[in-house]
Enzyme design. Structure first.
Site, PDB file in Angstrom:
ATOM      1  N   LYS A  13      53.751 103.130 -46.069  1.00  0.00           N
ATOM      2  CA  LYS A  13      55.065 102.470 -46.168  1.00  0.00           C
ATOM      3  C   LYS A  13      56.061 103.364 -46.920  1.00  0.00           C
ATOM      4  CE  LYS A  13      53.582  98.721 -48.311  1.00  0.00           C
ATOM      5  NZ  LYS A  13      52.153  99.073 -48.495  1.00  0.00           N
ATOM      6  N   ARG A  88      54.714  90.179 -50.873  1.00  0.00           N
ATOM      7  CA  ARG A  88      53.262  90.367 -50.799  1.00  0.00           C
ATOM      8  C   ARG A  88      52.521  89.047 -50.795  1.00  0.00           C
ATOM      9  NH1 ARG A  88      53.229  95.887 -53.296  1.00  0.00           N
ATOM     10  NH2 ARG A  88      51.154  96.739 -53.197  1.00  0.00           N
ATOM     11  N   ARG A 127      45.200 110.745 -52.624  1.00  0.00           N
ATOM     12  CA  ARG A 127      46.670 110.798 -52.759  1.00  0.00           C
ATOM     13  C   ARG A 127      47.091 111.328 -54.135  1.00  0.00           C
ATOM     14  NH1 ARG A 127      50.346 105.476 -51.763  1.00  0.00           N
ATOM     15  NH2 ARG A 127      49.400 104.721 -53.681  1.00  0.00           N
ATOM     16  N   ARG A 154      47.825 108.417 -59.254  1.00  0.00           N
ATOM     17  CA  ARG A 154      48.159 107.109 -59.829  1.00  0.00           C
ATOM     18  C   ARG A 154      46.916 106.466 -60.430  1.00  0.00           C
ATOM     19  NH1 ARG A 154      51.663 103.686 -55.527  1.00  0.00           N
ATOM     20  NH2 ARG A 154      50.261 102.089 -56.299  1.00  0.00           N
ATOM     21  N   ARG A 165      42.486  96.367 -54.355  1.00  0.00           N
ATOM     22  CA  ARG A 165      43.839  96.211 -53.793  1.00  0.00           C
ATOM     23  C   ARG A 165      43.764  95.818 -52.318  1.00  0.00           C
ATOM     24  NH1 ARG A 165      46.123 101.875 -55.187  1.00  0.00           N
ATOM     25  NH2 ARG A 165      48.086 101.209 -54.257  1.00  0.00           N
TER      26      ARG A 165
END
Ligand code: AMP
Length: 208
Positions: A13, A88, A127, A154, A165
């Site tokens: 996204k 969400r 990532r 992160r 998640r």
């Protein structure tokens, strides 16, 4: 153009939002970015949000809804907006609809970037982000290819938190796919391809 980007964490996204911003010059409203900035700045909001974020759980609706409503009141959103990571939950989607009805700015599209969960686990654990410009890269990037800034992982991109998640996405967020299909604004795009190929479909869906 008033757009909501839907999809699991790591579906791409943020990457697609960056391309839309570049081409259409719309404000990118990422609730994850807003919360990370609040954590970094040590604000009350950041203190409240941090433990939820570190565990990969959702920050309570009442905290996040107010934040987005305030952001939508800023003048730069008059030309449109890209909401990334919000809504969400169904409660967030209902609150957003009510606010947009009040502002007389209905959604043009809810774009679902669809990616298989196991692909996402691989993507997210590899990532890395740039501390300076927010560029989204991978473990192969020693420094940011855009600005030579420091790349970091992160806190919530470790495998256990990523899996949580994804569970949270499944339970709380995936019902929004049917919600937006019911509102006739859902566009589903296969996100398991090169980001430029995905973007070509995104653009076509928005400009068709
Ligand atoms: P993201 O960068 O979108 O993956 O968001 C990172 C984290 O911020 C999430 O795992 C949540 O803890 C929190 N967060 C971001 N957006 C929302 C939202 N709309 N509702 C609740 N929590 C959120």
């Amino acid at each position: 153009m008033n757009i909501v980007l839907l999809g699991a964490p790591g579906a791409g996204k943020g990457t697609q939002a960056a391309k839309l911003v570049e081409e259409f010059n719309l404000p990118h409203i990422s609730t994850g970015d807003m919360l990370r900035a609040a954590v970094k700045a040590g604000t009350e909001l950041g203190k409240k949000a941090k433990s939820y974020m570190d565990a990969g759980n959702l920050v309570p609706d009442e905290v996040i809804i107010g934040l987005v409503i305030e952001r939508l009141a800023e003048p730069d959103t008059q030309v449109g907006f890209i909401l990334d990571g919000f809504p969400r939950t169904t409660a967030q989607a209902v609150a957003l609809d009510a606010e947009l009805a009040k502002l007389e700015r209905p959604l043009d599209a809810a774009l679902l970037i669809d990616v298989d969960p196991e692909v996402i686990v691989r993507r997210l654990t590899a990532r890395r982000m740039c501390r300076d410009c927010g560029y989204i890269g991978s473990a192969a990037d020693a420094v940011c290819p855009k600005c030579a800034g420091e790349m970091y992982q992160r806190d919530d991109d470790n495998e256990a938190t990523v899996r949580n998640r994804l569970d949270v996405y499944d339970k709380s967020t995936s019902p929004l796919v049917d919600y937006y299909r019911g509102c006739d604004v859902l566009v589903s795009i296969d996100g398991d391809r090169d980001p430029n190929v995905v973007y070509a479909d995104v653009k076509q869906a928005l400009t068709a």
